[in-house]
Write an enzyme that holds these catalytic residues in place. Structure first.
Site, PDB file in Angstrom:
ATOM      1  N   ASP A 126       0.815  -1.211   0.000  1.00 14.23           N
ATOM      2  CA  ASP A 126       0.000   0.000   0.000  1.00 14.23           C
ATOM      3  C   ASP A 126       0.852   1.266   0.000  1.00 14.23           C
ATOM      4  OD1 ASP A 126       0.948  -0.375   2.573  1.00 14.23           O
ATOM      5  OD2 ASP A 126      -1.009  -0.630   3.496  1.00 14.23           O
ATOM      6  N   ASN A 164      -7.837  -2.186  14.161  1.00  8.66           N
ATOM      7  CA  ASN A 164      -9.217  -2.516  13.784  1.00  8.66           C
ATOM      8  C   ASN A 164      -9.298  -3.762  12.895  1.00  8.66           C
ATOM      9  OD1 ASN A 164      -8.243  -1.568  11.378  1.00  8.66           O
ATOM     10  ND2 ASN A 164      -9.687   0.116  11.151  1.00  8.66           N
ATOM     11  N   HIS A 189      -7.517  -4.245  10.070  1.00 13.25           N
ATOM     12  CA  HIS A 189      -7.251  -4.065   8.643  1.00 13.25           C
ATOM     13  C   HIS A 189      -5.945  -4.740   8.240  1.00 13.25           C
ATOM     14  CE1 HIS A 189      -5.091   0.077   9.305  1.00 13.25           C
ATOM     15  NE2 HIS A 189      -4.178  -0.842   9.131  1.00 13.25           N
ATOM     16  N   GLU A 232      -9.942  -1.798   5.030  1.00 14.72           N
ATOM     17  CA  GLU A 232     -10.570  -1.426   6.288  1.00 14.72           C
ATOM     18  C   GLU A 232     -11.836  -2.243   6.532  1.00 14.72           C
ATOM     19  OE1 GLU A 232      -8.993   0.416   8.276  1.00 14.72           O
ATOM     20  OE2 GLU A 232      -8.492   2.409   7.516  1.00 14.72           O
TER      21      GLU A 232
END
Ligand code: GLP
Length: 245
Positions: free
Chosen positions: A67, A136, A138, A143
């Site tokens: 990413d 979270n 991800h 996400e």
């Protein structure tokens, strides 16, 4: 799925680097999927040591990064491009032309993302994909959501992620709100997946993944349970709330 629990961050990093080194020795033109964040830094340090002291050879290795923040130039010190050269590529003998990192400045993102996936395929796919995990759940920048996008794409970052990643910036306002990320399908196509988790702040999400026999797009990393060759390496702190290891 294989789960290893190591004493601490450095033991986790050594274990991960050892797995990479073995794979590179077996296949010198290995296609690596690489990640950023604080978690893989120790693994990269150990790989650099192996290169310098033991001659681990990266001359034929090809890499694809997961990413990149959208809107940051590759030479911006907050970019993942900059991170990768600082923490790994400048210290090993990988060829620059074999390094692939999404370009955060492209204008036709859709075409660019399609080409990024095609480029991976051209090399025969990713052999070993390294992953960290967001608090979270991800992976890359996939996400939590109702639906997950399969291919590489431009995505909006959640408030949680912007907050968590603001520690690398002067203020949360400076954190880009979008990123280009390999999609969940692109990640799952990797032949082998290695997820690292370290520290207390990852304990809750690791427990959510490991304590129950379910998968959910609300915790994207849980989908890795469906992959035939996923290895998780955690340190004791990250594993502290997991019962079903
Ligand atoms: C970022 C990256 C992820 C990484 C995550 C965790 O959001 N896009 O690939 O796994 O941060 O970062 P850290 O390892 O610093 O906890």
């Amino acid at each position: 799925m294989q789960v290893f629990i190591e004493k601490d961050y450095s033991a986790m990093s050594e274990k991960a680097a050892q797995i990479f080194a073995n794979e590179i020795k077996q296949k010198p033109d290995l296609v690596l999927g690489l990640a950023t964040g604080s978690t893989p830094i120790g693994t990269y340090k150990e790989l650099i040591r192996m290169h310098k002291e033991e001659g681990l050879d990266f001359s034929k290795v090809v890499s694809f990064n997961l990413d990149e923040y959208y809107g940051l130039a590759p030479d911006n010190p907050q970019s993942y491009n900059y991170f990768m050269f600082e923490n790994l590529f400048n210290h090993i003998n990988i060829k620059k032309e074999n390094v692939h990192i999404p370009n955060g400045l492209v204008s036709d993102v859709e075409t660019y993302c399609k080409q990024y996936d095609e480029e991976i395929e051209k090399y025969g796919g990713i052999d070993v994909q390294l992953l960290g995990i967001g608090v979270n759940g991800h992976i890359g920048f996939n996400e939590p959501a109702e639906e997950l996008i399969l291919g590489t794409h431009l995505t909006d970052l959640t408030e949680d992620t912007i907050k968590a990643n603001s520690r690398f910036f002067d203020s949360p306002e400076q954190v880009p709100t979008k990123a280009i990320t390999l999609g969940i399908g692109s990640i799952m196509k990797a032949k082998k997946i290695l997820l690292l988790a370290s520290g207390k702040n990852k304990a809750e999400v690791m427990a959510k993944i490991l304590n129950r026999d379910v998968v959910t797009t609300k915790i994207p990393a849980s989908l890795l349970k469906l992959h035939p060759d996923t290895t998780i390496i955690m340190d004791e702190e990250a594993a502290s709330l997991s019962s079903n290891k």
